[in-house]
Design a protein around this motif. Structure first.
Motif, PDB file in Angstrom:
ATOM      1  N   THR A   1       0.263   3.697  -3.385  1.00 55.52           N
ATOM      2  CA  THR A   1      -0.138   5.208  -3.047  1.00 55.52           C
ATOM      3  C   THR A   1       0.113   6.149  -3.805  1.00 55.52           C
ATOM      4  O   THR A   1      -0.838   6.673  -4.602  1.00 55.52           O
TER       5      THR A   1
ATOM      6  N   GLN B   1      -9.943   8.038   7.391  1.00 54.37           N
ATOM      7  CA  GLN B   1      -8.552   7.168   7.706  1.00 54.37           C
ATOM      8  C   GLN B   1      -8.012   7.975   8.764  1.00 54.37           C
ATOM      9  O   GLN B   1      -7.420   7.180   9.505  1.00 54.37           O
TER      10      GLN B   1
ATOM     11  N   LEU C   1      -2.455   8.015  -6.726  1.00 55.71           N
ATOM     12  CA  LEU C   1      -2.851   9.333  -6.525  1.00 55.71           C
ATOM     13  C   LEU C   1      -2.377  10.011  -7.790  1.00 55.71           C
ATOM     14  O   LEU C   1      -2.889  11.085  -8.395  1.00 55.71           O
TER      15      LEU C   1
ATOM     16  N   ARG D   1      -7.979   8.354   1.453  1.00 50.25           N
ATOM     17  CA  ARG D   1      -7.353   9.090   0.263  1.00 50.25           C
ATOM     18  C   ARG D   1      -7.220   8.108  -0.993  1.00 50.25           C
ATOM     19  O   ARG D   1      -7.044   8.398  -2.123  1.00 50.25           O
ATOM     20  N   ALA D   2      -6.353   7.008  -0.588  1.00 52.72           N
ATOM     21  CA  ALA D   2      -5.936   6.133  -1.722  1.00 52.72           C
ATOM     22  C   ALA D   2      -6.835   4.954  -2.045  1.00 52.72           C
ATOM     23  O   ALA D   2      -6.522   4.090  -2.648  1.00 52.72           O
ATOM     24  N   CYS D   3      -7.985   5.077  -1.663  1.00 52.35           N
ATOM     25  CA  CYS D   3      -8.901   3.909  -1.809  1.00 52.35           C
ATOM     26  C   CYS D   3      -9.218   3.849  -3.243  1.00 52.35           C
ATOM     27  O   CYS D   3      -9.773   5.064  -3.807  1.00 52.35           O
TER      28      CYS D   3
ATOM     29  N   ARG E   1       0.798  -1.059   0.148  1.00 47.02           N
ATOM     30  CA  ARG E   1      -0.016  -0.023  -0.074  1.00 47.02           C
ATOM     31  C   ARG E   1       0.877   1.052  -0.263  1.00 47.02           C
ATOM     32  O   ARG E   1       0.547   2.287  -0.774  1.00 47.02           O
TER      33      ARG E   1
END
Length: 128
Positions: A17, A80, A21, A55-57, A13
């Motif tokens: 990430t 989160q 993004l 944010r990174a989902c 992750r």
């Protein structure tokens, strides 16, 4: 063994990430154009909406792209890293699951909508 697997996915992750993004930034569509009067109406209608997200989902990214495409000004809440938003999501929606769109109507009733496909379909129906 469990610690090794958990550590592996955390590292994965952490590595992925920035790429996710960056991809979001490069592929986010431009907003549809509206008259200033119509955009003001839509901005007023979106004041009762809030998106709970990580944010990174990838599913949150999908919803954020639809929000950008439709030119909506929806409050984004980081569930989160912000414990207040995380607690509100758990109390109101019943689960810490993102993305989740909080919809408040004129009477103050709250509706918590999960699932990126459902959220995008609702946004397109209401504002598309």
């Amino acid at each position: 063994m469990r610690m090794i697997i958990r550590g592996f996915f955390r590292l994965l992750r952490l590595v992925l990430t920035p790429f996710m993004l960056l991809s979001e930034k490069l592929t986010t569509p431009k907003a549809i154009s509206r008259s200033p009067e119509r955009q003001a109406e839509i901005d007023a209608a979106t004041t009762n909406l809030a998106l709970y997200e990580f944010r990174a989902c990838p599913f949150c990214i999908k919803v954020r792209k639809e929000i950008a495409r439709l030119g909506l000004n929806i409050e984004r809440r980081d569930a989160q890293h912000d414990p207040n938003h995380r607690e509100a999501l758990l109390k109101g929606g019943g689960a810490i699951k993102v993305p989740c769109l909080l919809i408040k109507d004129e009477q103050g009733e709250e509706r918590w909508m999960y699932e990126s496909g459902d959220i995008n379909a609702w946004l397109a129906r209401e504002f598309g």
